[in-house]
Design an enzyme around this catalytic site. Sequence first.
Site, PDB file in Angstrom:
ATOM      1  N   LYS A 218       0.835  -1.203   0.000  1.00 37.42           N
ATOM      2  CA  LYS A 218       0.000   0.000   0.000  1.00 37.42           C
ATOM      3  C   LYS A 218       0.873   1.258   0.000  1.00 37.42           C
ATOM      4  CE  LYS A 218      -3.432   2.440   2.738  1.00 37.42           C
ATOM      5  NZ  LYS A 218      -4.391   2.417   3.838  1.00 37.42           N
ATOM      6  N   GLU A 224      10.434  -4.914   4.374  1.00 33.21           N
ATOM      7  CA  GLU A 224      10.493  -6.314   3.955  1.00 33.21           C
ATOM      8  C   GLU A 224      10.155  -6.448   2.475  1.00 33.21           C
ATOM      9  OE1 GLU A 224       8.962  -5.134   6.616  1.00 33.21           O
ATOM     10  OE2 GLU A 224       8.973  -6.558   8.284  1.00 33.21           O
ATOM     11  N   GLY A 279      -4.832  -1.864   5.037  1.00 26.69           N
ATOM     12  CA  GLY A 279      -4.105  -3.025   4.524  1.00 26.69           C
ATOM     13  C   GLY A 279      -4.815  -4.340   4.797  1.00 26.69           C
ATOM     14  N   ARG A 280      -5.306  -4.509   6.029  1.00 29.11           N
ATOM     15  CA  ARG A 280      -5.934  -5.792   6.386  1.00 29.11           C
ATOM     16  C   ARG A 280      -7.358  -5.903   5.862  1.00 29.11           C
ATOM     17  NH1 ARG A 280      -4.624  -2.465  10.447  1.00 29.11           N
ATOM     18  NH2 ARG A 280      -6.236  -1.662  11.839  1.00 29.11           N
ATOM     19  N   GLU A 365      -4.712  -6.767  14.674  1.00 25.51           N
ATOM     20  CA  GLU A 365      -4.178  -5.447  14.311  1.00 25.51           C
ATOM     21  C   GLU A 365      -5.302  -4.412  14.421  1.00 25.51           C
ATOM     22  OE1 GLU A 365      -2.380  -4.203  10.308  1.00 25.51           O
ATOM     23  OE2 GLU A 365      -0.611  -4.862  11.392  1.00 25.51           O
ATOM     24  N   HIS A 396      -6.000 -33.349  17.102  1.00 32.10           N
ATOM     25  CA  HIS A 396      -4.907 -34.209  17.571  1.00 32.10           C
ATOM     26  C   HIS A 396      -3.754 -33.379  18.116  1.00 32.10           C
ATOM     27  CE1 HIS A 396      -6.743 -37.884  16.076  1.00 32.10           C
ATOM     28  NE2 HIS A 396      -7.272 -37.061  15.182  1.00 32.10           N
ATOM     29  N   LYS A 516       9.648  -1.340  14.368  1.00 35.54           N
ATOM     30  CA  LYS A 516      10.246  -0.981  13.069  1.00 35.54           C
ATOM     31  C   LYS A 516      11.361   0.038  13.270  1.00 35.54           C
ATOM     32  CE  LYS A 516       6.060  -1.330  10.196  1.00 35.54           C
ATOM     33  NZ  LYS A 516       5.091  -0.578   9.395  1.00 35.54           N
TER      34      LYS A 516
HETATM   35  O1  F6P Z   1       3.277  -3.190   9.711  1.00 39.49           O
HETATM   36  C1  F6P Z   1       1.908  -3.298   9.591  1.00 39.49           C
HETATM   37  C2  F6P Z   1       1.422  -2.905   8.227  1.00 39.49           C
HETATM   38  O2  F6P Z   1       1.399  -1.531   8.125  1.00 39.49           O
HETATM   39  C3  F6P Z   1       0.069  -3.504   7.974  1.00 39.49           C
HETATM   40  O3  F6P Z   1      -0.962  -2.790   8.481  1.00 39.49           O
HETATM   41  C4  F6P Z   1       0.081  -3.623   6.498  1.00 39.49           C
HETATM   42  O4  F6P Z   1      -0.901  -4.520   6.065  1.00 39.49           O
HETATM   43  C5  F6P Z   1       1.484  -4.097   6.256  1.00 39.49           C
HETATM   44  O5  F6P Z   1       2.256  -3.411   7.201  1.00 39.49           O
HETATM   45  C6  F6P Z   1       2.031  -3.891   4.881  1.00 39.49           C
HETATM   46  O6  F6P Z   1       2.015  -2.549   4.499  1.00 39.49           O
HETATM   47  P1  F6P Z   1       2.188  -2.134   3.011  1.00 39.49           P
HETATM   48  O7  F6P Z   1       1.057  -2.707   2.223  1.00 39.49           O
HETATM   49  O8  F6P Z   1       2.189  -0.636   3.002  1.00 39.49           O
HETATM   50  O9  F6P Z   1       3.495  -2.677   2.508  1.00 39.49           O
END
Ligand code: F6P
Length: 552
Positions: A218, A224, A279-280, A365, A396, A516
Amino acid sequence: MTDRSSDLPAQPAPSLVARPQWQALRQHAQARAERTLQDLFAADPQRGERLVAEAAGLYLDYSKQRVGDDTLQLLLQLADACGLRARIDAMFAGARINATEDRAVLHVALRAPEGECIATGGDDVVPEVHAVLERMAAFAGQVRDGRWTGATGQRIRNVVSIGIGGSDLGPVMAYEALRHYSRRELAFRFVSNVDPTDFVEATRGLDPAETLFIVCSKTFTTQETLVNAHAARDWCLAALHHEAAVAKHFVAVSTNEAGVRDFGVDPANMFGFWDWVGGRYSMDSAIGLSTMIAIGPDHFREMLAGFHAMDVHFRSAPFERNLPVLMGLLGIWNNNFLGAATVAVLPYAQYLKRFPAYLQQLTMESNGKHVGLDGKRVEVQTGPIYWGEPGTNGQHSFYQLLHQGTRLVPCDFIGFCQPLNPPDAQHDLLMANLFAQGEALAFGKRAAQVRAEGTPEAFVPHRVFDGNRPSSTILADRLTPRSLGALVALYEHAVFVQGTIWNIDSFDQWGVELGKQLAKTTEAELAAAAPALAHDSSTNALIRRYRERRGR
Ligand code: F6P
């Protein structure tokens, strides 16, 4: 209706625990503590048919929750007192209910049919949503039928989605859930973790000339994702030798066009979404591009129709028959009045194996907050811990604790009446297990019955099941794109209902920031020779040990 959250009730909300409805629920919980599920069922032979609700193809049986009609009335009164109706209307009206980020919350617009008007800041957003959906469909069609080729003219056979959090969990979950409907000649892989292993293993054995990367972020600033996207770029260019290959092997999904351009993806190959999509809450936006390529645009639209059917129900059904409202309020009851700290999500469908992981972000979240919208510390427990595994595997593993542990763990069982794979008898066996678990949790097994089976007296206590352990069961006819959409929307809205009662912002996530920030400082310390460390003694020692022993 205006679109400012400041136009929502201007008076500071009264303290939740001071509300008469909250007090009444507390007293009710104490007064009715002795009333068990066995008692409730014995007193009402119709309970299992009465305490159910149905909408958008989902049947919710909540009769095995530890509630009476009186409890439900009190919960509904609490919802009214907390202004749930106004909050729902505000969300659909595009009000900036994500107050701490000053944003509207309009994931419902992502699945609104063409022609419907959902506006924020005076702009109807539905036409933009459909414009992006059409671009996605055109692109997905080209990849699916081989018209989109890689730099060497070979057709795409592998799609690798790179993203994390909401830009990963939704696509992975939906891909797994709808695998039955997916194009089998295409391989789908997902990379999220900054651990290089994730990328290395996901691309192992793939031919770069046949591989398409979808970089989903987003913000397009997430560490990452950018690290993995650069690794993908290097991997691709090492084989294809030409910068121009990026245009054929990379597309991006983001709200940040400048960031996408900086990375080297042509904005013509970017699929956009908007700041009013959390995002979620984004798996049905362009973030679902991999899902659309996998299952095709028609199935994707079916999924959107399932989401929308639940949205319409949530917005219009009376609260006492409203699935997300009931689920949300039952969660409040279990969490705040019965003291249950977790919820186990137990899908009896192998295709839903990633659904608990998806729900972890959606629920935790969203509602893992300790400060209310009024800026004050909340006085009650907020979001419970969600976890789970598909049945029957969980049986199980951890079900021992569910049945005989000392903790109360409410369960959500999810199942489907029709199988997607043969043999039917095996599906019957799967569902027999689902039904048996709910029954065993609720009604248990008494000592008299254990004795009657000839159990030696010394072992009787070990074989007794107290029962009275609450669960809900969600049944759909079949796992389809439509039923999946309805199921996800059900949980999305139940989360919102709970956030409304707790008066928290279910749409921000400030709690992910501190880690972060610290990781950035620490990364610099790991890269540099040996700067002085100014952390606490534990962190300093861990960093020193890592530096000494990392073998380089
Ligand atoms: O670190 C949490 C977060 O901001 C989430 O809310 C989001 O879904 C995810 O990181 C990824 O963010 P982005 O889509 O901006 O890479």
